[in-house]
Design a protein around this motif. Structure first.
Motif, PDB file in Angstrom:
ATOM      1  N   MET A  46       9.218 -30.454  60.186  1.00 31.36           N
ATOM      2  CA  MET A  46       8.582 -30.536  58.870  1.00 31.36           C
ATOM      3  C   MET A  46       7.394 -29.592  58.750  1.00 31.36           C
ATOM      4  O   MET A  46       7.213 -28.945  57.708  1.00 31.36           O
ATOM      5  N   LEU A  47       6.584 -29.501  59.780  1.00 29.56           N
ATOM      6  CA  LEU A  47       5.434 -28.594  59.738  1.00 29.56           C
ATOM      7  C   LEU A  47       5.880 -27.142  59.596  1.00 29.56           C
ATOM      8  O   LEU A  47       5.284 -26.371  58.825  1.00 29.56           O
ATOM      9  N   LEU A  48       6.930 -26.764  60.320  1.00 33.44           N
ATOM     10  CA  LEU A  48       7.448 -25.405  60.186  1.00 33.44           C
ATOM     11  C   LEU A  48       8.040 -25.174  58.798  1.00 33.44           C
ATOM     12  O   LEU A  48       7.847 -24.113  58.198  1.00 33.44           O
ATOM     13  N   LEU A  49       8.746 -26.170  58.279  1.00 36.30           N
ATOM     14  CA  LEU A  49       9.311 -26.040  56.937  1.00 36.30           C
ATOM     15  C   LEU A  49       8.205 -25.881  55.897  1.00 36.30           C
ATOM     16  O   LEU A  49       8.305 -25.046  54.990  1.00 36.30           O
ATOM     17  N   VAL A  52       6.877 -22.310  56.136  1.00 35.74           N
ATOM     18  CA  VAL A  52       7.825 -21.331  55.615  1.00 35.74           C
ATOM     19  C   VAL A  52       7.852 -21.331  54.091  1.00 35.74           C
ATOM     20  O   VAL A  52       7.942 -20.274  53.460  1.00 35.74           O
ATOM     21  N   THR A  53       7.757 -22.517  53.492  1.00 30.75           N
ATOM     22  CA  THR A  53       7.856 -22.603  52.032  1.00 30.75           C
ATOM     23  C   THR A  53       6.629 -22.029  51.329  1.00 30.75           C
ATOM     24  O   THR A  53       6.638 -21.888  50.111  1.00 30.75           O
ATOM     25  N   GLN A  54       5.613 -21.670  52.074  1.00 29.42           N
ATOM     26  CA  GLN A  54       4.462 -20.993  51.475  1.00 29.42           C
ATOM     27  C   GLN A  54       4.791 -19.537  51.170  1.00 29.42           C
ATOM     28  O   GLN A  54       4.111 -18.910  50.356  1.00 29.42           O
ATOM     29  N   LEU A  56       8.508 -18.302  51.369  1.00 29.11           N
ATOM     30  CA  LEU A  56       9.890 -18.196  50.888  1.00 29.11           C
ATOM     31  C   LEU A  56      10.113 -19.227  49.782  1.00 29.11           C
ATOM     32  O   LEU A  56       9.449 -20.270  49.761  1.00 29.11           O
ATOM     33  N   PRO A  57      11.057 -18.982  48.889  1.00 33.88           N
ATOM     34  CA  PRO A  57      11.353 -19.963  47.828  1.00 33.88           C
ATOM     35  C   PRO A  57      11.786 -21.307  48.424  1.00 33.88           C
ATOM     36  O   PRO A  57      12.538 -21.354  49.397  1.00 33.88           O
ATOM     37  N   ILE A  58      11.313 -22.390  47.817  1.00 32.91           N
ATOM     38  CA  ILE A  58      11.589 -23.730  48.332  1.00 32.91           C
ATOM     39  C   ILE A  58      13.090 -24.027  48.325  1.00 32.91           C
ATOM     40  O   ILE A  58      13.611 -24.613  49.278  1.00 32.91           O
ATOM     41  N   GLY A  59      13.792 -23.630  47.275  1.00 26.83           N
ATOM     42  CA  GLY A  59      15.226 -23.905  47.199  1.00 26.83           C
ATOM     43  C   GLY A  59      16.001 -23.231  48.315  1.00 26.83           C
ATOM     44  O   GLY A  59      16.844 -23.852  48.969  1.00 26.83           O
ATOM     45  N   THR A  60      15.704 -21.976  48.548  1.00 25.71           N
ATOM     46  CA  THR A  60      16.369 -21.234  49.611  1.00 25.71           C
ATOM     47  C   THR A  60      15.987 -21.794  50.975  1.00 25.71           C
ATOM     48  O   THR A  60      16.850 -22.009  51.832  1.00 25.71           O
ATOM     49  N   SER A  61      14.699 -22.031  51.169  1.00 27.69           N
ATOM     50  CA  SER A  61      14.219 -22.550  52.461  1.00 27.69           C
ATOM     51  C   SER A  61      14.872 -23.876  52.797  1.00 27.69           C
ATOM     52  O   SER A  61      15.376 -24.077  53.914  1.00 27.69           O
ATOM     53  N   TYR A  62      14.884 -24.782  51.830  1.00 27.21           N
ATOM     54  CA  TYR A  62      15.444 -26.104  52.076  1.00 27.21           C
ATOM     55  C   TYR A  62      16.948 -26.029  52.327  1.00 27.21           C
ATOM     56  O   TYR A  62      17.471 -26.688  53.230  1.00 27.21           O
ATOM     57  N   ALA A  63      17.645 -25.215  51.548  1.00 32.64           N
ATOM     58  CA  ALA A  63      19.096 -25.086  51.725  1.00 32.64           C
ATOM     59  C   ALA A  63      19.431 -24.507  53.098  1.00 32.64           C
ATOM     60  O   ALA A  63      20.340 -24.992  53.778  1.00 32.64           O
ATOM     61  N   VAL A  64      18.695 -23.492  53.523  1.00 31.78           N
ATOM     62  CA  VAL A  64      18.950 -22.886  54.835  1.00 31.78           C
ATOM     63  C   VAL A  64      18.590 -23.873  55.938  1.00 31.78           C
ATOM     64  O   VAL A  64      19.329 -24.036  56.914  1.00 31.78           O
ATOM     65  N   TRP A  65      17.461 -24.565  55.801  1.00 37.15           N
ATOM     66  CA  TRP A  65      17.015 -25.551  56.792  1.00 37.15           C
ATOM     67  C   TRP A  65      18.058 -26.658  56.963  1.00 37.15           C
ATOM     68  O   TRP A  65      18.444 -26.988  58.085  1.00 37.15           O
TER      69      TRP A  65
END
Length: 108
Positions: A46-49, A52-54, A56-65
């Motif tokens: 979660m901390l890394l996510l 990263v979302t700071q 990269l776009p949240i939608g892309t980050s979450y989908a890839v994660w």
């Protein structure tokens, strides 16, 4: 660098899912150790996510994660927990991998 951190976050997602599976198979002190591993893996993921979302776009980050986590967890399930392998499972796993790669390719 953010894509590397996102990949690492996804690996920790696989780790926390694996710890849950192993905790289910054990008893006593060993169960608590697997739950401890779950909480540490969850925290790191979660901390890394969040980091990263700071950038990269949240939608892309979450989908890839979640894609990394899903693919990794299915593979761990097959290898470690002896879950079944059939054509459709591999087919959809492959489409998921292609989708994650596609998101990385089209993201700026």
């Amino acid at each position: 660098m953010n894509w590397i951190l996102l990949f690492i976050a996804g690996i920790f997602e696989v780790m926390f899912a694996t710890c849950l599976g192993k905790a289910k198979e054990t008893t006593g002190t060993e169960t608590y150790l697997w739950y401890f591993g779950f909480f540490i893996s969850l925290l790191v993921s979660m901390l890394l996510l969040i980091k990263v979302t700071q950038s990269l776009p949240i939608g892309t980050s979450y989908a890839v994660w979640t894609g990394i986590g899903a693919v990794g967890t299915v593979l761990i399930g097959i290898i470690l927990f002896k879950e079944p392998v059939d054509f459709w499972r591999i087919f959809f796993l492959t489409t998921l991998i292609l989708s994650v790669v596609g998101l990385k390719t089209v993201s700026h």
